[in-house]
Structure formats: structure tokens, C-alpha cells
Write a protein that holds these residues in place. Structure first.
Motif, PDB file in Angstrom:
ATOM      1  N   SER A   8      15.102  27.544  -7.489  1.00 52.33           N
ATOM      2  CA  SER A   8      14.136  26.636  -8.123  1.00 52.33           C
ATOM      3  C   SER A   8      14.419  25.156  -7.241  1.00 52.33           C
ATOM      4  CB  SER A   8      14.620  26.363  -9.629  1.00 52.33           C
ATOM      5  OG  SER A   8      13.974  25.250 -10.226  1.00 52.33           O
ATOM      6  N   GLY A  12      13.684  22.754 -15.294  1.00 54.22           N
ATOM      7  CA  GLY A  12      12.410  23.195 -15.974  1.00 54.22           C
ATOM      8  C   GLY A  12      12.278  24.345 -16.697  1.00 54.22           C
ATOM      9  N   THR A  13      11.350  24.769 -16.832  1.00 52.37           N
ATOM     10  CA  THR A  13      10.997  26.188 -17.597  1.00 52.37           C
ATOM     11  C   THR A  13      10.318  26.831 -16.504  1.00 52.37           C
ATOM     12  OG1 THR A  13      10.698  25.151 -19.610  1.00 52.37           O
ATOM     13  CG2 THR A  13      10.057  27.377 -19.464  1.00 52.37           C
ATOM     14  N   PHE A  14      10.776  28.011 -16.106  1.00 55.23           N
ATOM     15  CA  PHE A  14       9.949  29.051 -15.177  1.00 55.23           C
ATOM     16  C   PHE A  14       9.112  30.048 -15.890  1.00 55.23           C
ATOM     17  CE2 PHE A  14      10.256  33.210 -12.902  1.00 55.23           C
ATOM     18  CZ  PHE A  14       9.471  32.551 -11.476  1.00 55.23           C
ATOM     19  N   TYR A  15       8.110  30.272 -15.299  1.00 54.21           N
ATOM     20  CA  TYR A  15       6.909  31.018 -15.881  1.00 54.21           C
ATOM     21  C   TYR A  15       6.400  32.165 -14.778  1.00 54.21           C
ATOM     22  CZ  TYR A  15       6.787  27.895 -19.914  1.00 54.21           C
ATOM     23  OH  TYR A  15       7.008  26.980 -20.790  1.00 54.21           O
ATOM     24  N   VAL A  41       7.286  26.305 -12.135  1.00 55.25           N
ATOM     25  CA  VAL A  41       8.151  25.482 -12.808  1.00 55.25           C
ATOM     26  C   VAL A  41       7.508  24.440 -13.701  1.00 55.25           C
ATOM     27  CG1 VAL A  41      10.324  24.031 -12.617  1.00 55.25           C
ATOM     28  CG2 VAL A  41      10.028  25.979 -11.219  1.00 55.25           C
ATOM     29  N   GLU A  42       7.797  24.239 -15.044  1.00 54.63           N
ATOM     30  CA  GLU A  42       7.120  23.227 -15.716  1.00 54.63           C
ATOM     31  C   GLU A  42       8.006  22.165 -15.929  1.00 54.63           C
ATOM     32  OE1 GLU A  42       6.305  21.234 -19.316  1.00 54.63           O
ATOM     33  OE2 GLU A  42       7.379  23.230 -19.583  1.00 54.63           O
ATOM     34  N   ASP A  65      10.796  35.104 -17.965  1.00 48.54           N
ATOM     35  CA  ASP A  65       9.774  34.389 -18.089  1.00 48.54           C
ATOM     36  C   ASP A  65       9.841  33.277 -19.427  1.00 48.54           C
ATOM     37  OD1 ASP A  65       6.812  33.571 -17.432  1.00 48.54           O
ATOM     38  OD2 ASP A  65       6.372  34.524 -19.428  1.00 48.54           O
ATOM     39  N   GLY A  66       9.852  32.213 -19.187  1.00 48.56           N
ATOM     40  CA  GLY A  66      10.103  31.402 -20.211  1.00 48.56           C
ATOM     41  C   GLY A  66      11.562  30.622 -20.351  1.00 48.56           C
ATOM     42  N   ASP A  67      12.329  31.154 -19.361  1.00 54.03           N
ATOM     43  CA  ASP A  67      13.715  30.538 -19.333  1.00 54.03           C
ATOM     44  C   ASP A  67      13.892  29.283 -18.910  1.00 54.03           C
ATOM     45  OD1 ASP A  67      14.765  32.914 -20.355  1.00 54.03           O
ATOM     46  OD2 ASP A  67      15.717  33.586 -18.530  1.00 54.03           O
ATOM     47  N   PRO A  68      14.773  28.442 -19.330  1.00 59.81           N
ATOM     48  CA  PRO A  68      15.204  26.896 -18.833  1.00 59.81           C
ATOM     49  C   PRO A  68      15.967  27.384 -17.322  1.00 59.81           C
ATOM     50  CG  PRO A  68      16.612  27.533 -20.683  1.00 59.81           C
ATOM     51  CD  PRO A  68      15.685  28.510 -20.638  1.00 59.81           C
ATOM     52  N   GLU A  70      17.768  25.241 -13.737  1.00 53.53           N
ATOM     53  CA  GLU A  70      18.245  24.307 -12.969  1.00 53.53           C
ATOM     54  C   GLU A  70      17.966  24.002 -11.670  1.00 53.53           C
ATOM     55  OE1 GLU A  70      19.716  21.614 -14.698  1.00 53.53           O
ATOM     56  OE2 GLU A  70      19.674  22.847 -16.649  1.00 53.53           O
TER      57      GLU A  70
END
Length: 82
Positions: A8, A12-15, A41-42, A65-68, A70
């Protein structure tokens, strides 16, 4: 066969999809190129593409999908032809 972990670039949040009702950018077992987008990454409503960084076969996603996430966290593993 060598392995490459895609990390990453940001916290953020991974999609895995561009939106909830569209297909994932990439699936496990799929061949990807270095510039292939494999996810997003959002961060605060800003989206950054995550690219494969090398050509090969996508072996696994290491986050859901949707995990926070680093910065520097491994997101996916690609088997390269090297």
C-alpha cells in the motif's frame, strides 16, 4: 518463479472494485501487467489506484475488500516469470 508483494502506498481503506456494483479489477489466478490496476486505496474520499508493479500471475490478496490498511502493508502477491 519469484514472488512480488504489492504494498500500500497510503493509509486508508482498500477496495478491489471501482464501485460496489462493478467487477473486481483483478482476480486471483489472473495474469496482470506491471501497469494493471488491482485495487484502490481511499483516504478521505480521495481514491488512489494500486498497480501490480510487475507482470505475472496474481496469486493472492492479503487483505479483504474494505479492510483498513497502513502504508507499506502487503496487499497482494504476484508470481513473476523471473
Amino acid at each position: 518463479m519469484a514472488k512480488h508483494n504489492v504494498q500500500s502506498p497510503l493509509p486508508g481503506t482498500f477496495y478491489r472494485k471501482p464501485s460496489p456494483d462493478t467487477p473486481a479489477y483483478a482476480e486471483v489466478g489472473q495474469r496482470v501487467e506491471a501497469d494493471s490496476v488491482i485495487g484502490l486505496v481511499e483516504v478521505m474520499k480521495q481514491f488512489s489506484e494500486v498497480r501490480a508493479e510487475c507482470a505475472g500471475t496474481l496469486q493472492a490478496f492479503l487483505v479483504e475488500d474494505g479492510d483498513p490498511i497502513e502504508p507499506g502493508q502487503d496487499l497482494a502477491t504476484i508470481a513473476t516469470e523471473a
